[in-house]
Design a protein around this motif. Structure first.
Motif, PDB file in Angstrom:
ATOM      1  N   LEU A  29    -112.958  75.474 -79.737  1.00 53.47           N
ATOM      2  CA  LEU A  29    -111.839  74.629 -79.353  1.00 53.47           C
ATOM      3  C   LEU A  29    -112.270  73.671 -78.258  1.00 53.47           C
ATOM      4  O   LEU A  29    -113.000  74.043 -77.340  1.00 53.47           O
ATOM      5  CB  LEU A  29    -110.675  75.486 -78.847  1.00 53.47           C
ATOM      6  N   SER A  30    -111.797  72.430 -78.356  1.00 56.58           N
ATOM      7  CA  SER A  30    -112.093  71.447 -77.316  1.00 56.58           C
ATOM      8  C   SER A  30    -111.243  71.754 -76.085  1.00 56.58           C
ATOM      9  O   SER A  30    -110.212  72.429 -76.186  1.00 56.58           O
ATOM     10  CB  SER A  30    -111.771  70.043 -77.828  1.00 56.58           C
ATOM     11  N   PRO A  31    -111.646  71.249 -74.905  1.00 56.19           N
ATOM     12  CA  PRO A  31    -110.836  71.465 -73.701  1.00 56.19           C
ATOM     13  C   PRO A  31    -109.405  70.954 -73.860  1.00 56.19           C
ATOM     14  O   PRO A  31    -108.471  71.548 -73.336  1.00 56.19           O
ATOM     15  CB  PRO A  31    -111.588  70.657 -72.633  1.00 56.19           C
ATOM     16  N   GLN A  32    -109.249  69.856 -74.619  1.00 48.58           N
ATOM     17  CA  GLN A  32    -107.910  69.310 -74.825  1.00 48.58           C
ATOM     18  C   GLN A  32    -107.030  70.260 -75.636  1.00 48.58           C
ATOM     19  O   GLN A  32    -105.839  70.426 -75.364  1.00 48.58           O
ATOM     20  CB  GLN A  32    -107.986  67.950 -75.540  1.00 48.58           C
TER      21      GLN A  32
ATOM     22  N   LEU B 191    -103.601  72.084 -74.410  1.00 50.72           N
ATOM     23  CA  LEU B 191    -102.344  71.965 -75.145  1.00 50.72           C
ATOM     24  C   LEU B 191    -101.740  73.337 -75.424  1.00 50.72           C
ATOM     25  O   LEU B 191    -100.538  73.552 -75.230  1.00 50.72           O
ATOM     26  CB  LEU B 191    -102.578  71.210 -76.454  1.00 50.72           C
ATOM     27  N   MET B 192    -102.568  74.292 -75.868  1.00 53.21           N
ATOM     28  CA  MET B 192    -102.067  75.637 -76.182  1.00 53.21           C
ATOM     29  C   MET B 192    -101.473  76.309 -74.950  1.00 53.21           C
ATOM     30  O   MET B 192    -100.444  76.985 -75.021  1.00 53.21           O
ATOM     31  CB  MET B 192    -103.192  76.488 -76.767  1.00 53.21           C
ATOM     32  N   LYS B 193    -102.137  76.106 -73.805  1.00 50.29           N
ATOM     33  CA  LYS B 193    -101.624  76.695 -72.565  1.00 50.29           C
ATOM     34  C   LYS B 193    -100.299  76.058 -72.157  1.00 50.29           C
ATOM     35  O   LYS B 193     -99.384  76.735 -71.694  1.00 50.29           O
ATOM     36  CB  LYS B 193    -102.655  76.532 -71.440  1.00 50.29           C
ATOM     37  N   LEU B 194    -100.182  74.737 -72.359  1.00 52.75           N
ATOM     38  CA  LEU B 194     -98.943  74.039 -72.011  1.00 52.75           C
ATOM     39  C   LEU B 194     -97.785  74.455 -72.909  1.00 52.75           C
ATOM     40  O   LEU B 194     -96.655  74.612 -72.451  1.00 52.75           O
ATOM     41  CB  LEU B 194     -99.150  72.522 -72.102  1.00 52.75           C
ATOM     42  N   ILE B 195     -98.058  74.624 -74.197  1.00 50.50           N
ATOM     43  CA  ILE B 195     -97.013  75.013 -75.156  1.00 50.50           C
ATOM     44  C   ILE B 195     -96.417  76.366 -74.782  1.00 50.50           C
ATOM     45  O   ILE B 195     -95.212  76.592 -74.909  1.00 50.50           O
ATOM     46  CB  ILE B 195     -97.580  75.041 -76.593  1.00 50.50           C
ATOM     47  N   GLN B 196     -97.265  77.257 -74.286  1.00 48.07           N
ATOM     48  CA  GLN B 196     -96.825  78.626 -73.992  1.00 48.07           C
ATOM     49  C   GLN B 196     -95.911  78.695 -72.772  1.00 48.07           C
ATOM     50  O   GLN B 196     -95.119  79.619 -72.633  1.00 48.07           O
ATOM     51  CB  GLN B 196     -98.054  79.512 -73.762  1.00 48.07           C
ATOM     52  N   LEU B 197     -95.988  77.687 -71.887  1.00 49.86           N
ATOM     53  CA  LEU B 197     -95.244  77.748 -70.630  1.00 49.86           C
ATOM     54  C   LEU B 197     -93.755  77.478 -70.823  1.00 49.86           C
ATOM     55  O   LEU B 197     -93.378  76.503 -71.464  1.00 49.86           O
ATOM     56  CB  LEU B 197     -95.801  76.720 -69.643  1.00 49.86           C
ATOM     57  N   PRO B 198     -92.881  78.322 -70.246  1.00 50.74           N
ATOM     58  CA  PRO B 198     -91.453  77.989 -70.219  1.00 50.74           C
ATOM     59  C   PRO B 198     -91.203  76.873 -69.207  1.00 50.74           C
ATOM     60  O   PRO B 198     -92.105  76.469 -68.466  1.00 50.74           O
ATOM     61  CB  PRO B 198     -90.784  79.299 -69.778  1.00 50.74           C
ATOM     62  N   THR B 199     -89.967  76.376 -69.155  1.00 47.83           N
ATOM     63  CA  THR B 199     -89.653  75.178 -68.377  1.00 47.83           C
ATOM     64  C   THR B 199     -90.075  75.268 -66.909  1.00 47.83           C
ATOM     65  O   THR B 199     -90.717  74.361 -66.379  1.00 47.83           O
ATOM     66  CB  THR B 199     -88.143  74.881 -68.459  1.00 47.83           C
TER      67      THR B 199
ATOM     68  N   LEU C 213     -94.552  60.120 -67.337  1.00 46.98           N
ATOM     69  CA  LEU C 213     -95.874  60.062 -66.715  1.00 46.98           C
ATOM     70  C   LEU C 213     -96.593  58.797 -67.169  1.00 46.98           C
ATOM     71  O   LEU C 213     -96.377  58.315 -68.275  1.00 46.98           O
ATOM     72  CB  LEU C 213     -96.707  61.290 -67.117  1.00 46.98           C
ATOM     73  N   HIS C 214     -97.459  58.272 -66.314  1.00 39.26           N
ATOM     74  CA  HIS C 214     -98.282  57.128 -66.703  1.00 39.26           C
ATOM     75  C   HIS C 214     -99.595  57.153 -65.933  1.00 39.26           C
ATOM     76  O   HIS C 214     -99.719  57.801 -64.901  1.00 39.26           O
ATOM     77  CB  HIS C 214     -97.548  55.807 -66.472  1.00 39.26           C
ATOM     78  N   VAL C 215    -100.568  56.448 -66.483  1.00 43.43           N
ATOM     79  CA  VAL C 215    -101.872  56.332 -65.843  1.00 43.43           C
ATOM     80  C   VAL C 215    -101.754  55.327 -64.700  1.00 43.43           C
ATOM     81  O   VAL C 215    -101.106  54.285 -64.830  1.00 43.43           O
ATOM     82  CB  VAL C 215    -102.937  55.877 -66.858  1.00 43.43           C
ATOM     83  N   SER C 216    -102.367  55.641 -63.569  1.00 47.74           N
ATOM     84  CA  SER C 216    -102.296  54.792 -62.386  1.00 47.74           C
ATOM     85  C   SER C 216    -102.859  53.390 -62.664  1.00 47.74           C
ATOM     86  O   SER C 216    -103.997  53.248 -63.110  1.00 47.74           O
ATOM     87  CB  SER C 216    -103.078  55.432 -61.240  1.00 47.74           C
ATOM     88  N   ARG C 217    -102.041  52.358 -62.396  1.00 44.18           N
ATOM     89  CA  ARG C 217    -102.507  50.970 -62.575  1.00 44.18           C
ATOM     90  C   ARG C 217    -103.656  50.674 -61.622  1.00 44.18           C
ATOM     91  O   ARG C 217    -104.606  49.962 -61.960  1.00 44.18           O
ATOM     92  CB  ARG C 217    -101.360  49.995 -62.294  1.00 44.18           C
ATOM     93  N   GLU C 218    -103.559  51.222 -60.426  1.00 48.24           N
ATOM     94  CA  GLU C 218    -104.581  50.949 -59.413  1.00 48.24           C
ATOM     95  C   GLU C 218    -105.940  51.450 -59.866  1.00 48.24           C
ATOM     96  O   GLU C 218    -106.950  50.737 -59.764  1.00 48.24           O
ATOM     97  CB  GLU C 218    -104.183  51.608 -58.087  1.00 48.24           C
ATOM     98  N   TYR C 219    -105.972  52.685 -60.394  1.00 49.78           N
ATOM     99  CA  TYR C 219    -107.247  53.245 -60.862  1.00 49.78           C
ATOM    100  C   TYR C 219    -107.757  52.482 -62.082  1.00 49.78           C
ATOM    101  O   TYR C 219    -108.956  52.271 -62.251  1.00 49.78           O
ATOM    102  CB  TYR C 219    -107.076  54.733 -61.188  1.00 49.78           C
TER     103      TYR C 219
ATOM    104  N   LEU D 174    -109.272  59.096 -65.093  1.00 51.08           N
ATOM    105  CA  LEU D 174    -108.425  58.379 -66.052  1.00 51.08           C
ATOM    106  C   LEU D 174    -108.384  59.088 -67.396  1.00 51.08           C
ATOM    107  O   LEU D 174    -107.333  59.196 -68.040  1.00 51.08           O
ATOM    108  CB  LEU D 174    -108.929  56.947 -66.225  1.00 51.08           C
ATOM    109  N   ASP D 175    -109.545  59.593 -67.833  1.00 55.15           N
ATOM    110  CA  ASP D 175    -109.588  60.356 -69.091  1.00 55.15           C
ATOM    111  C   ASP D 175    -108.710  61.595 -68.995  1.00 55.15           C
ATOM    112  O   ASP D 175    -107.931  61.909 -69.905  1.00 55.15           O
ATOM    113  CB  ASP D 175    -111.032  60.766 -69.407  1.00 55.15           C
ATOM    114  N   ALA D 176    -108.836  62.310 -67.871  1.00 55.66           N
ATOM    115  CA  ALA D 176    -108.049  63.535 -67.675  1.00 55.66           C
ATOM    116  C   ALA D 176    -106.560  63.223 -67.668  1.00 55.66           C
ATOM    117  O   ALA D 176    -105.748  63.968 -68.241  1.00 55.66           O
ATOM    118  CB  ALA D 176    -108.460  64.217 -66.366  1.00 55.66           C
ATOM    119  N   ALA D 177    -106.179  62.085 -67.036  1.00 57.41           N
ATOM    120  CA  ALA D 177    -104.765  61.695 -66.992  1.00 57.41           C
ATOM    121  C   ALA D 177    -104.247  61.379 -68.393  1.00 57.41           C
ATOM    122  O   ALA D 177    -103.161  61.790 -68.781  1.00 57.41           O
ATOM    123  CB  ALA D 177    -104.597  60.482 -66.075  1.00 57.41           C
ATOM    124  N   LYS D 178    -105.064  60.643 -69.171  1.00 53.12           N
ATOM    125  CA  LYS D 178    -104.653  60.277 -70.532  1.00 53.12           C
ATOM    126  C   LYS D 178    -104.548  61.515 -71.417  1.00 53.12           C
ATOM    127  O   LYS D 178    -103.601  61.670 -72.192  1.00 53.12           O
ATOM    128  CB  LYS D 178    -105.650  59.287 -71.133  1.00 53.12           C
ATOM    129  N   TRP D 179    -105.500  62.436 -71.284  1.00 52.21           N
ATOM    130  CA  TRP D 179    -105.440  63.685 -72.063  1.00 52.21           C
ATOM    131  C   TRP D 179    -104.174  64.466 -71.717  1.00 52.21           C
ATOM    132  O   TRP D 179    -103.509  65.002 -72.592  1.00 52.21           O
ATOM    133  CB  TRP D 179    -106.668  64.558 -71.770  1.00 52.21           C
TER     134      TRP D 179
END
Length: 485
Positions: free
Chosen positions: A14-17, A21-29, A297-303, A331-336
């Motif tokens: 499995l890729s890090p992404q 995703l799997m870890k995020l799906i498992q989390l409650p609100t 959420l959005h990627v920082s314009r400054e970066y 930036l890659d981490a933010a987009k992922w």
């Protein structure tokens, strides 16, 4: 001797992404909000709130060709250090958004209080005790569990006092101090068993005939009482059924776990936040995902502009290349992360929508007997996803329905065939079993065999041992312990 040979092996990586995703799906609100907060703090290239413009998107997509090892080094054109500030308070923490007051997030404050043990020790200070007696009393209080009981033998406590506190005493002296501990509040605390706990509480009550009889029953006929041998109790104490009923009523109003009644025991209170909401609008079901699961959420314009500026500059230094590698990584981490959040929302909504339509009859009526047999694979096949994904979505998540907030996993159940050959949910059978037991004559409760016979007459041919299993899952005692007079 070394040998060399070829071996074919099939493995899944499995890729890090995907893992993210799997870890995020498992989390409650609530846990998801904490994870989101952590990511915002750790990645300065990720920002929350509404973005004013989307111009950065095109620039970001074309940032893969920023490296050129043959270019000359010149640091005059761009100073990347100006962009990479070490300021403790990054920009995204100081941004204000024009949200309405309704959108303001409110947190639940927790009241600070003293522990259960400290509450009892504070009461000990009101008694006149010698130093040794106070040490023994303090040790006894420290041995009280969450339910309010001391579940250790006095001989063991005596040994521990000698070895750990350097207090040499006898079991008789410990028993004497224990009687002082029994005077502490809440009533019944420090008891060594249920019988002693109930007896302590009854002795504190105002002396009335029914209380006196209740004390007599607990102190002298506890086994007959627990086994509900009411006829033997009537004979032993030479009393009427009404007198026995009044005494039992007194006993039933006692607290079998006095430790649990202490409100300031500093236990963390769990607040259930529904991850979904289902409403009935014009006879149709409407599903919504909790807005806290869909942050902006959005990627920082400054970066992003840092990369753009580096790309457009002709001369690049080694330090600027190192800095731009850091920027690109963030930036890659933010987009992922943003992509993972969107995919999480989609997966949660699609899965819950399939569950809602599968159990449409239940959600329209609220009648648990309308629940269809449903296993994880049924939903996985419906939405063309893996069973493990469905399991992660339903794990520790709640849905707000017109009939209360429900744990999603409660809607899953095994199936069995009724006498007409139809597949029915075991939840339906349990509900009917519960109803039959509620309506039974408590003077003569139904045995498991009798319950199995009634269920068979209703069209559910199940064995006696299966009835016993369902009854235990419903936390309903055996017939003898359901008996009342």
């Amino acid at each position: 001797m070394l040998k060399q040979f070829l071996q074919f092996k099939l493995s899944q990586k499995l890729s890090p992404q995907q893992i993210q995703l799997m870890k995020l799906i498992q989390l409650p609100t609530q846990a998801f909000e904490q994870r989101l907060k952590q990511e915002l703090e750790e990645n300065p290239a990720l920002e929350s709130g509404k973005e004013q413009t989307d111009e950065y998107d095109d620039d970001f997509d074309n940032t893969d060709d920023y490296e050129d090892d043959n270019e000359t080094i010149n640091t005059d054109d761009i100073n990347v250090d100006d962009y990479l500030s070490d300021d403790d308070v990054p920009d995204y923490r100081t941004q204000a958004n024009n949200y309405s007051s309704d959108d303001e997030e409110k947190t639940m404050p927790y009241a600070a209080g003293i522990s259960f043990t400290q509450h009892l020790i504070n009461q000990l200070n009101t008694f006149r005790l010698t130093d040794d007696e106070f040490d023994i009393a303090e040790f006894l209080v420290g041995s009280i569990d969450e339910s309010g009981y001391i579940r250790r033998e006095l001989s063991d406590i005596m040994d521990d006092l000698a070895f750990t506190q350097n207090v040499y005493t006898t079991e008789e002296d410990i028993e004497k101090v224990l009687r002082i501990v029994h005077q502490l509040d809440p009533a019944g605390v420090g008891a060594r068993n249920l019988q002693e706990c109930l007896s302590i509480q009854l002795h504190r009550k105002e002396k009335r005939p029914d209380v006196e009889l209740a004390i007599d029953i607990i102190d002298n006929a506890f086994e007959k009482f627990t086994k509900k041998h009411y006829k033997k109790l009537l004979q032993k104490f030479d009393i009427t059924e009404q007198q026995l009923k009044d005494a039992i009523d007194e006993i039933e109003h006692l607290n079998p776990k006095p430790g649990g009644s202490y409100s300031g025991n500093n236990r963390m209170v769990e607040h259930v936040v529904p991850d979904f909401a289902i409403k009935i609008v014009d006879g149709e079901l409407e599903l919504t995902l909790n807005g806290r699961n869909a942050p902006e959420l959005h990627v920082s314009r400054e970066y992003n502009n840092m990369l753009k500026g580096y790309k457009e500059s002709k001369d690049k230094s080694k330090s600027q290349k190192d800095a731009v590698m850091f920027i690109k990584q963030k930036l890659d981490a933010a987009k992922w992360f943003i992509d993972a959040i969107k995919q999480r929302q989609q997966t949660l909504f699609v899965t819950m929508s399939a569950i809602m339509h599968y159990q449409k009859e239940y959600f329209l009526t609220g009648d648990e007997r309308k629940l269809r047999p449903m296993i994880l694979k049924d939903i996985a096949d419906e939405i063309d996803m893996d069973v493990s994904t469905v399991s992660r979505v339903t794990n520790s998540k709640y849905v707000d329905t017109p009939y209360g907030t429900k744990l999603i996993k409660e809607f899953f159940s095994e199936s069995m065939t009724n006498d007409q050959g139809e597949e029915v949910s075991t939840r339906e059978i349990k509900k009917i079993l519960e109803t039959v037991i509620e309506d039974e004559n408590k003077r003569k409760p139904l045995t498991d065999e009798a319950l199995a016979k009634i269920l068979k007459e209703k069209g559910y041919p199940i064995a006696r041992r299966t009835v016993a299993k369902y009854r235990e899952q419903l936390d309903i005692p055996v017939a003898r312990l359901r008996k009342k007079i």
